[in-house]
Design an enzyme around this catalytic site. Sequence first.
Site, PDB file in Angstrom:
ATOM      1  N   ARG A 171      44.778  34.236  54.053  1.00 17.04           N
ATOM      2  CA  ARG A 171      46.120  34.821  54.162  1.00 17.04           C
ATOM      3  C   ARG A 171      46.401  35.879  53.100  1.00 17.04           C
ATOM      4  O   ARG A 171      47.399  36.600  53.190  1.00 17.04           O
ATOM      5  CB  ARG A 171      47.166  33.706  54.103  1.00 17.04           C
TER       6      ARG A 171
ATOM      7  N   LYS B 286      40.508  34.585  46.602  1.00 20.17           N
ATOM      8  CA  LYS B 286      41.878  34.335  46.134  1.00 20.17           C
ATOM      9  C   LYS B 286      41.962  34.037  44.644  1.00 20.17           C
ATOM     10  O   LYS B 286      42.818  34.591  43.939  1.00 20.17           O
ATOM     11  CB  LYS B 286      42.476  33.179  46.939  1.00 20.17           C
TER      12      LYS B 286
ATOM     13  N   GLY C 116      36.156  21.516  53.641  1.00 18.95           N
ATOM     14  CA  GLY C 116      37.417  20.899  53.264  1.00 18.95           C
ATOM     15  C   GLY C 116      37.475  20.475  51.802  1.00 18.95           C
ATOM     16  O   GLY C 116      36.474  20.475  51.081  1.00 18.95           O
TER      17      GLY C 116
ATOM     18  N   GLU D 199      48.804  16.670  56.810  1.00 19.06           N
ATOM     19  CA  GLU D 199      48.761  18.125  56.740  1.00 19.06           C
ATOM     20  C   GLU D 199      49.702  18.746  57.769  1.00 19.06           C
ATOM     21  O   GLU D 199      50.006  18.144  58.810  1.00 19.06           O
ATOM     22  CB  GLU D 199      47.332  18.629  56.954  1.00 19.06           C
TER      23      GLU D 199
ATOM     24  N   ASN E 124      43.867  67.715   8.179  1.00 16.13           N
ATOM     25  CA  ASN E 124      44.842  68.332   9.081  1.00 16.13           C
ATOM     26  C   ASN E 124      44.093  68.963  10.249  1.00 16.13           C
ATOM     27  O   ASN E 124      43.227  69.815  10.061  1.00 16.13           O
ATOM     28  CB  ASN E 124      45.654  69.411   8.375  1.00 16.13           C
TER      29      ASN E 124
ATOM     30  N   ASN F 270      32.026  68.205  22.556  1.00 21.67           N
ATOM     31  CA  ASN F 270      31.046  67.150  22.333  1.00 21.67           C
ATOM     32  C   ASN F 270      30.039  66.981  23.463  1.00 21.67           C
ATOM     33  O   ASN F 270      29.128  66.171  23.350  1.00 21.67           O
ATOM     34  CB  ASN F 270      31.763  65.809  22.107  1.00 21.67           C
TER      35      ASN F 270
END
Length: 525
Positions: free
Chosen positions: A23, A30, A94, A184, A407, A416
């Site tokens: 789902r 999941k 299951g 269930e 600076n 680079n």
Amino acid sequence: MRDRPTGPGGVGVIIMAAGLGKRMQSKVVKVLHPVAGRPMVLYALDLGRRFGDQGVAVVIGHQGDQVRALLETQAKGSLGQPRLHIVAQEKQLGTGDAVRQARPVFVSDRANTPSTFLILNGDTPLLTEETVEELLRVHRQDGATVTLLTAVLDDPTGYGRVVRALFERGATHLRNQAVLRIVEDRDATPEEAALREINVGTYVVDGSFLFDALDQLRPQNAQGEYYLTDIVGLAVAQGRPVAAVPLQQAVEGLGVNTRAQLAEAERTIRERIRDKWLAAGVTMKDPATTWIDTDVKLGRDTVLYPHVTLEGGTTVGEDTVIHSGTRITDCTIGSGVEILDHCVLRESQVEDGAHLGPFAHLRPGTVVGRQAKVGNFVEMKKAELGEGSKANHLSYLGDAVIGKGVNIGAGTITCNYDGVKKYRTVIEDGVFVGSDTQLVAPVKIGRGALIAAGTTVTQDVPPNALAIGRASQVNRPEWAVKRRMLAEGKAVNGAGPSLSGSGSTPHRAKSHASKSQASKSVKRR
């Protein structure tokens, strides 16, 4: 690990993480979907480790290689933690079959089998330590063989229903009614489907009962699977006591099966996270728009403005201020730091008292030293900016080591990359780099040197030297006036200015060309 009310023999933990999660409508299994920055299975793992003094077994299945890889990273460096076992359910038969796969981990020697098993789901990230403690306490107090966690929902559709003796719809005193079985959703009769108490999927089971009961399961249901829930009915049939603990807050038992439930879990955990840090002394100007991942750590008196996102394993010290629109991922931020609006930082370190932004971008491997400044539209990658150094405007600093008190002028670039390899730039302490400077790596600028604005540096610069590399400036008097007159179609004494920019009369242009040819002739000789 704190003492737990589990009795002799200790607790073994089994985490079910083998399901596909259809789902979710996702290519990703999941339990690997993140909630507040952490794959949801790790919430169950952390919880299991707090209780499983006899070890933790995680049952994997669908996309098992990916789940295993994640779990193995968690096993590394886990000194003092309960041993982690990873077992596979080869076929999706299951929940009962999934738990049965953990048998070899725990019952190779019956004398050392845990007296109690705690069974968790890998998709219930909101479950708390306090709730599990209560579940174990009731299990022991009631002398139960099976104790299950339940919740009462307004809409129980999709969940297994808890059938109790003398049940009534909407009953409130559930604790006093004996549990008979769990049915269930797909197998429920209309009367059972009307029940609102559901099975969360978290159990405490006696070690002497669990695996023998699993061997008695039969796939006599709409799914043709071995249901773990059937052990409740088996215990009742054998005259064994079954207990149930209803959740005070039903959301805690939320099983994440859909994207909507994932979003609900995300909201709930993020609320918990914000509440925790607010209580710890962190100021949030707008908590609802402040996103903090589970593994983030924050110091006291730090201030977070609206729409700040702190991700992964980020740590922030005390008295730091982070302004709106900033996103920080897997970084270490010191104390007394100020980060202005709309900065992006990833896998970097910012030391105490530094100042960043707005619109600064720190890519992985960057270190900003104490009291250093990284200003607007400055990007850094694998670069170290030393203590008190400044890169205030519009610069790119990559693969560079920059010393103290340097600076960096606006528009400075460390070149680079040559298209094949990347090279390093080293700038020693006290260097002044003027604006619009290109530093072509590999190159080293010595201590105290000065790089004139507009210079392209291709060779090392000695300490305290001036490096200047720019074209000579030529001024053409009155050139602009003549050009404007030409554009307006007015007559100009002599020929108009050349659009090539020389501004010379034909005679002067010819003379200039002659000199140029002569110069080239001398160079050829």
